[in-house]
Write a protein that holds these residues in place. Structure first.
Motif, mmCIF file in Angstrom:
data_model
loop_
_atom_site.group_PDB
_atom_site.id
_atom_site.type_symbol
_atom_site.label_atom_id
_atom_site.label_comp_id
_atom_site.label_asym_id
_atom_site.label_seq_id
_atom_site.Cartn_x
_atom_site.Cartn_y
_atom_site.Cartn_z
ATOM 1 N N ASN A 1 7.174 3.902 0.119
ATOM 2 C CA ASN A 1 7.714 4.258 0.939
ATOM 3 C C ASN A 1 9.757 3.987 0.699
ATOM 4 O O ASN A 1 9.968 3.792 -0.353
ATOM 5 N N GLU A 2 10.540 4.471 0.750
ATOM 6 C CA GLU A 2 11.400 4.833 1.332
ATOM 7 C C GLU A 2 12.462 3.712 0.232
ATOM 8 O O GLU A 2 13.595 3.511 -0.195
ATOM 9 N N ASP A 3 12.245 2.351 1.050
ATOM 10 C CA ASP A 3 12.641 1.070 0.563
ATOM 11 C C ASP A 3 12.085 0.761 -0.771
ATOM 12 O O ASP A 3 12.085 -0.438 -0.826
ATOM 13 N N LEU A 4 11.680 1.568 -1.248
ATOM 14 C CA LEU A 4 11.158 1.394 -2.471
ATOM 15 C C LEU A 4 10.013 0.486 -2.823
ATOM 16 O O LEU A 4 10.042 -0.038 -3.759
ATOM 17 N N SER A 5 9.220 0.009 -1.608
ATOM 18 C CA SER A 5 7.792 -0.470 -1.929
ATOM 19 C C SER A 5 6.741 0.074 -1.899
ATOM 20 O O SER A 5 6.601 1.591 -1.321
ATOM 21 N N ALA B 1 17.210 -6.617 -10.022
ATOM 22 C CA ALA B 1 17.542 -7.953 -10.140
ATOM 23 C C ALA B 1 16.166 -8.869 -9.847
ATOM 24 O O ALA B 1 15.520 -9.866 -10.193
ATOM 25 N N GLU B 2 15.207 -7.874 -9.361
ATOM 26 C CA GLU B 2 13.885 -8.511 -8.474
ATOM 27 C C GLU B 2 12.557 -7.456 -8.688
ATOM 28 O O GLU B 2 12.826 -6.502 -7.600
ATOM 29 N N VAL B 3 11.626 -8.149 -9.453
ATOM 30 C CA VAL B 3 10.317 -7.353 -8.973
ATOM 31 C C VAL B 3 9.424 -7.678 -8.226
ATOM 32 O O VAL B 3 8.664 -9.192 -9.199
ATOM 33 N N ARG B 4 8.956 -8.103 -7.208
ATOM 34 C CA ARG B 4 8.799 -8.520 -5.873
ATOM 35 C C ARG B 4 6.861 -7.892 -6.123
ATOM 36 O O ARG B 4 6.925 -6.864 -5.429
ATOM 37 N N ILE B 5 6.055 -9.136 -5.804
ATOM 38 C CA ILE B 5 5.051 -8.637 -5.482
ATOM 39 C C ILE B 5 4.594 -9.896 -4.613
ATOM 40 O O ILE B 5 4.805 -10.931 -4.352
ATOM 41 N N GLU B 6 3.968 -8.693 -3.620
ATOM 42 C CA GLU B 6 4.067 -9.411 -2.252
ATOM 43 C C GLU B 6 2.731 -10.177 -1.712
ATOM 44 O O GLU B 6 1.510 -8.552 -2.011
ATOM 45 N N GLY B 7 2.400 -10.722 -1.241
ATOM 46 C CA GLY B 7 0.562 -10.648 -0.353
ATOM 47 C C GLY B 7 1.122 -10.844 0.794
ATOM 48 O O GLY B 7 1.292 -11.893 1.018
ATOM 49 N N HIS B 8 -0.323 -10.170 1.419
ATOM 50 C CA HIS B 8 -0.220 -10.512 3.043
ATOM 51 C C HIS B 8 -1.657 -10.294 3.897
ATOM 52 O O HIS B 8 -2.551 -9.545 2.715
ATOM 53 N N THR B 9 -1.813 -10.926 4.465
ATOM 54 C CA THR B 9 -2.997 -11.087 5.309
ATOM 55 C C THR B 9 -3.052 -11.235 6.470
ATOM 56 O O THR B 9 -1.935 -10.804 7.220
ATOM 57 N N GLU C 1 1.814 -5.449 -1.947
ATOM 58 C CA GLU C 1 2.841 -4.713 -2.518
ATOM 59 C C GLU C 1 3.676 -5.456 -3.423
ATOM 60 O O GLU C 1 3.802 -6.450 -3.091
ATOM 61 N N PHE C 2 4.282 -3.765 -3.864
ATOM 62 C CA PHE C 2 5.364 -4.211 -4.326
ATOM 63 C C PHE C 2 6.984 -3.336 -4.582
ATOM 64 O O PHE C 2 6.981 -2.355 -3.468
ATOM 65 N N ARG C 3 7.785 -4.731 -4.390
ATOM 66 C CA ARG C 3 8.648 -4.388 -3.673
ATOM 67 C C ARG C 3 10.286 -4.114 -4.924
ATOM 68 O O ARG C 3 9.977 -5.559 -5.688
ATOM 69 N N LEU C 4 11.252 -3.313 -5.118
ATOM 70 C CA LEU C 4 12.216 -3.906 -5.784
ATOM 71 C C LEU C 4 13.711 -4.027 -4.836
ATOM 72 O O LEU C 4 13.844 -3.671 -4.160
#
Length: 232
Positions: free
Chosen positions: A80-84, A130-138, A213-216
């Motif tokens: 996605n364009e939000d870098l996710s 600044a951050e590489v986020r690993i997000e877990g969603h259920t 998801e991976f987010r920057l």
């Protein structure tokens, strides 16, 4: 009749007061001008950071898309364009209610993550990440449990899944040369069912909600925050 000398003294008194007021008005005017100039400078700084961030995000999105577009369908992923980057086929990621990565997801990560890291930790971008986020969603459900209890149970599950993912990523041989950078920038975030995916009809897509998801996050936010803090 008013004494002439007294009248002259009164005029001199009012003249001196009027001069004082005029002087004060000039001081206030100069202060206002300085304040407006400084405010304009700070606004320009924020604008410049925002422009740079927008360019950075656009270029990074294009680089990620160019690198991964041929693989997205097979991985059940999207950029996605939000870098996710969303991995949204739960049958490839985890068994239901479990936090151990499936063999299929391990294979995907072993292919995806070194290539991902090669882009975001390149000289072109690494100083702006600044951050590489690993997000877990259920999804929002948990069989036989009330809504609030299901949310808490899913919070624990999503957190355990992101920790498992992070642990696996740090052991991939191809990323060992950037391990310290990863440990300084990567976080694992379990979000339970707080950000579900909905169908066009407005109902929760429970399969789609179960995802990783991976987010920057770039340092643009911190730069703007520092500018705003300096204005206080």
């Amino acid at each position: 009749m008013v004494n002439t000398e007294e009248h002259i003294e009164q005029e001199e008194h009012w003249v001196s007061v009027s001069d004082l007021m005029a002087g004060l008005m000039m001081v206030f005017l100069l202060i206002a001008i300085v304040f407006m100039v400084n405010a304009e400078i700070e606004r320009n700084k924020i604008r410049d950071v925002a422009v740079l961030y927008d360019r950075l995000r656009t270029q990074l999105y294009e680089d990620l898309l160019t690198e991964f577009q041929p693989d997205l369908d097979a991985w059940g992923a999207e950029i996605n364009e939000d870098l996710s980057i969303r991995f949204g086929r739960p049958e490839l990621i985890f068994d239901k209610g479990e936090n151990e990565l499936k063999t299929e997801f391990k294979a995907i990560l072993e292919d995806f993550f070194p290539r991902y890291l090669a882009i975001i930790a390149s000289e072109k971008y690494r100083d702006d990440i600044a951050e590489v986020r690993i997000e877990g969603h259920t999804s929002s459900g948990w069989l036989g449990r009330a809504e609030d209890e299901a949310y808490i149970l899913n919070m624990g599950l999503s957190q355990a899944r992101t920790r498992s993912t992070l642990s696996f990523l740090l052991e991939i041989p191809a990323v060992q040369n950037e391990k310290q950078w990863l440990k300084a920038h990567m976080t694992a975030n379990g979000l339970s069912s707080s950000k579900p995916i909905y169908t066009a009809a407005g109902e929760e897509n429970r399969e789609g909600s179960r995802r990783v998801e991976f987010r920057l996050r770039t340092d643009a936010e911190s730069r703007i925050a520092a500018i705003l803090e300096s204005q206080k």
